[in-house]
Write a protein that holds these residues in place. Sequence first.
Motif, PDB file in Angstrom:
ATOM      1  N   ASP A  12      82.519-119.011 -42.172  1.00  0.00           N
ATOM      2  CA  ASP A  12      82.623-117.892 -43.100  1.00  0.00           C
ATOM      3  C   ASP A  12      83.703-116.941 -42.606  1.00  0.00           C
ATOM      4  O   ASP A  12      83.527-116.263 -41.600  1.00  0.00           O
ATOM      5  CB  ASP A  12      81.272-117.171 -43.193  1.00  0.00           C
ATOM      6  N   VAL A  13      84.841-116.932 -43.316  1.00  0.00           N
ATOM      7  CA  VAL A  13      85.937-116.019 -42.966  1.00  0.00           C
ATOM      8  C   VAL A  13      86.182-115.029 -44.113  1.00  0.00           C
ATOM      9  O   VAL A  13      87.291-114.504 -44.257  1.00  0.00           O
ATOM     10  CB  VAL A  13      87.239-116.781 -42.596  1.00  0.00           C
ATOM     11  N   MET A  20      94.289-115.063 -40.369  1.00  0.00           N
ATOM     12  CA  MET A  20      93.008-115.342 -39.709  1.00  0.00           C
ATOM     13  C   MET A  20      92.224-116.526 -40.303  1.00  0.00           C
ATOM     14  O   MET A  20      91.627-117.292 -39.537  1.00  0.00           O
ATOM     15  CB  MET A  20      92.142-114.084 -39.659  1.00  0.00           C
ATOM     16  N   PRO A  21      92.184-116.738 -41.621  1.00  0.00           N
ATOM     17  CA  PRO A  21      91.450-117.921 -42.095  1.00  0.00           C
ATOM     18  C   PRO A  21      91.971-119.230 -41.483  1.00  0.00           C
ATOM     19  O   PRO A  21      91.185-120.083 -41.079  1.00  0.00           O
ATOM     20  CB  PRO A  21      91.661-117.878 -43.614  1.00  0.00           C
ATOM     21  N   VAL A  22      93.288-119.361 -41.363  1.00  0.00           N
ATOM     22  CA  VAL A  22      93.855-120.578 -40.768  1.00  0.00           C
ATOM     23  C   VAL A  22      93.576-120.618 -39.268  1.00  0.00           C
ATOM     24  O   VAL A  22      93.189-121.657 -38.731  1.00  0.00           O
ATOM     25  CB  VAL A  22      95.373-120.682 -41.049  1.00  0.00           C
ATOM     26  N   VAL A  37      83.102-132.720 -41.188  1.00  0.00           N
ATOM     27  CA  VAL A  37      83.693-131.954 -42.287  1.00  0.00           C
ATOM     28  C   VAL A  37      83.333-130.487 -42.130  1.00  0.00           C
ATOM     29  O   VAL A  37      82.164-130.129 -41.985  1.00  0.00           O
ATOM     30  CB  VAL A  37      83.216-132.475 -43.658  1.00  0.00           C
ATOM     31  N   LEU A  38      84.361-129.640 -42.177  1.00  0.00           N
ATOM     32  CA  LEU A  38      84.195-128.192 -42.082  1.00  0.00           C
ATOM     33  C   LEU A  38      84.362-127.588 -43.473  1.00  0.00           C
ATOM     34  O   LEU A  38      85.349-127.848 -44.149  1.00  0.00           O
ATOM     35  CB  LEU A  38      85.252-127.611 -41.137  1.00  0.00           C
ATOM     36  N   GLU A  39      83.387-126.787 -43.874  1.00  0.00           N
ATOM     37  CA  GLU A  39      83.491-126.011 -45.100  1.00  0.00           C
ATOM     38  C   GLU A  39      83.943-124.612 -44.698  1.00  0.00           C
ATOM     39  O   GLU A  39      83.319-123.986 -43.846  1.00  0.00           O
ATOM     40  CB  GLU A  39      82.138-125.941 -45.810  1.00  0.00           C
ATOM     41  N   VAL A  40      85.021-124.126 -45.306  1.00  0.00           N
ATOM     42  CA  VAL A  40      85.545-122.799 -45.009  1.00  0.00           C
ATOM     43  C   VAL A  40      85.369-121.922 -46.248  1.00  0.00           C
ATOM     44  O   VAL A  40      85.801-122.297 -47.341  1.00  0.00           O
ATOM     45  CB  VAL A  40      87.036-122.852 -44.615  1.00  0.00           C
ATOM     46  N   LEU A  41      84.731-120.769 -46.083  1.00  0.00           N
ATOM     47  CA  LEU A  41      84.522-119.815 -47.171  1.00  0.00           C
ATOM     48  C   LEU A  41      85.411-118.612 -46.928  1.00  0.00           C
ATOM     49  O   LEU A  41      85.296-117.954 -45.889  1.00  0.00           O
ATOM     50  CB  LEU A  41      83.057-119.372 -47.219  1.00  0.00           C
ATOM     51  N   ALA A  42      86.319-118.324 -47.861  1.00  0.00           N
ATOM     52  CA  ALA A  42      87.273-117.237 -47.698  1.00  0.00           C
ATOM     53  C   ALA A  42      87.353-116.398 -48.963  1.00  0.00           C
ATOM     54  O   ALA A  42      87.021-116.874 -50.055  1.00  0.00           O
ATOM     55  CB  ALA A  42      88.653-117.808 -47.363  1.00  0.00           C
ATOM     56  N   THR A  43      87.795-115.157 -48.811  1.00  0.00           N
ATOM     57  CA  THR A  43      88.018-114.289 -49.968  1.00  0.00           C
ATOM     58  C   THR A  43      89.500-114.001 -50.164  1.00  0.00           C
ATOM     59  O   THR A  43      89.873-113.381 -51.156  1.00  0.00           O
ATOM     60  CB  THR A  43      87.251-112.958 -49.819  1.00  0.00           C
ATOM     61  N   GLU A  68      87.508-122.601 -56.262  1.00  0.00           N
ATOM     62  CA  GLU A  68      87.348-121.158 -56.338  1.00  0.00           C
ATOM     63  C   GLU A  68      86.214-120.850 -57.299  1.00  0.00           C
ATOM     64  O   GLU A  68      86.097-121.469 -58.353  1.00  0.00           O
ATOM     65  CB  GLU A  68      88.627-120.504 -56.857  1.00  0.00           C
ATOM     66  N   GLY A  69      85.366-119.912 -56.906  1.00  0.00           N
ATOM     67  CA  GLY A  69      84.292-119.471 -57.778  1.00  0.00           C
ATOM     68  C   GLY A  69      83.624-118.246 -57.198  1.00  0.00           C
ATOM     69  O   GLY A  69      83.485-118.135 -55.981  1.00  0.00           O
ATOM     70  N   ASP A  70      83.249-117.306 -58.052  1.00  0.00           N
ATOM     71  CA  ASP A  70      82.579-116.077 -57.602  1.00  0.00           C
ATOM     72  C   ASP A  70      83.395-115.332 -56.554  1.00  0.00           C
ATOM     73  O   ASP A  70      82.843-114.809 -55.579  1.00  0.00           O
ATOM     74  CB  ASP A  70      81.174-116.388 -57.053  1.00  0.00           C
ATOM     75  N   ASP A  71      84.720-115.319 -56.717  1.00  0.00           N
ATOM     76  CA  ASP A  71      85.627-114.628 -55.797  1.00  0.00           C
ATOM     77  C   ASP A  71      85.596-115.200 -54.381  1.00  0.00           C
ATOM     78  O   ASP A  71      85.958-114.510 -53.423  1.00  0.00           O
ATOM     79  CB  ASP A  71      85.332-113.118 -55.749  1.00  0.00           C
ATOM     80  N   VAL A  72      85.137-116.430 -54.244  1.00  0.00           N
ATOM     81  CA  VAL A  72      85.134-117.106 -52.935  1.00  0.00           C
ATOM     82  C   VAL A  72      85.949-118.390 -53.075  1.00  0.00           C
ATOM     83  O   VAL A  72      85.791-119.148 -54.018  1.00  0.00           O
ATOM     84  CB  VAL A  72      83.699-117.426 -52.462  1.00  0.00           C
ATOM     85  N   TYR A  73      86.829-118.600 -52.101  1.00  0.00           N
ATOM     86  CA  TYR A  73      87.644-119.818 -52.045  1.00  0.00           C
ATOM     87  C   TYR A  73      86.996-120.748 -51.033  1.00  0.00           C
ATOM     88  O   TYR A  73      86.746-120.354 -49.897  1.00  0.00           O
ATOM     89  CB  TYR A  73      89.079-119.461 -51.643  1.00  0.00           C
ATOM     90  N   ARG A  74      86.725-121.975 -51.474  1.00  0.00           N
ATOM     91  CA  ARG A  74      86.074-122.958 -50.604  1.00  0.00           C
ATOM     92  C   ARG A  74      87.064-124.059 -50.244  1.00  0.00           C
ATOM     93  O   ARG A  74      87.738-124.595 -51.121  1.00  0.00           O
ATOM     94  CB  ARG A  74      84.856-123.556 -51.312  1.00  0.00           C
ATOM     95  N   HIS A  75      87.103-124.374 -48.977  1.00  0.00           N
ATOM     96  CA  HIS A  75      88.017-125.399 -48.462  1.00  0.00           C
ATOM     97  C   HIS A  75      87.168-126.395 -47.671  1.00  0.00           C
ATOM     98  O   HIS A  75      86.278-125.990 -46.919  1.00  0.00           O
ATOM     99  CB  HIS A  75      89.060-124.781 -47.531  1.00  0.00           C
TER     100      HIS A  75
END
Length: 81
Positions: A12-13, A20-22, A37-43, A68-75
């Motif tokens: 969760d970033v 910083m997310p990277v 597998v890593l799930e990354v949650l970013a705004t 992208e959904g609910d103002d959160v970017y998922r990677h």
Amino acid sequence: MSTEFDITETLDVKGASCPMPVVKTKSAIDDLAGGDVLEVLATDAGSMSDIEGWAAGTEGVELLDQSEGDDVYRHYVRKTE
């Protein structure tokens, strides 16, 4: 959201901005085993291109999906080595 892969860990970033997310994604990936597998949650909207570019230029990682959904970017990033 249904994924075709099993998520090993979630990072969760949210609230962090470039770079910083990277930076945190790289650090978290380094601690995983091959195939994990890593799930990354970013705004930060820039994380979409930043993480994609990082994954494309980094040996041993594969970007599986982004959304992208609910103002959160998922990677979703897999460690391949």
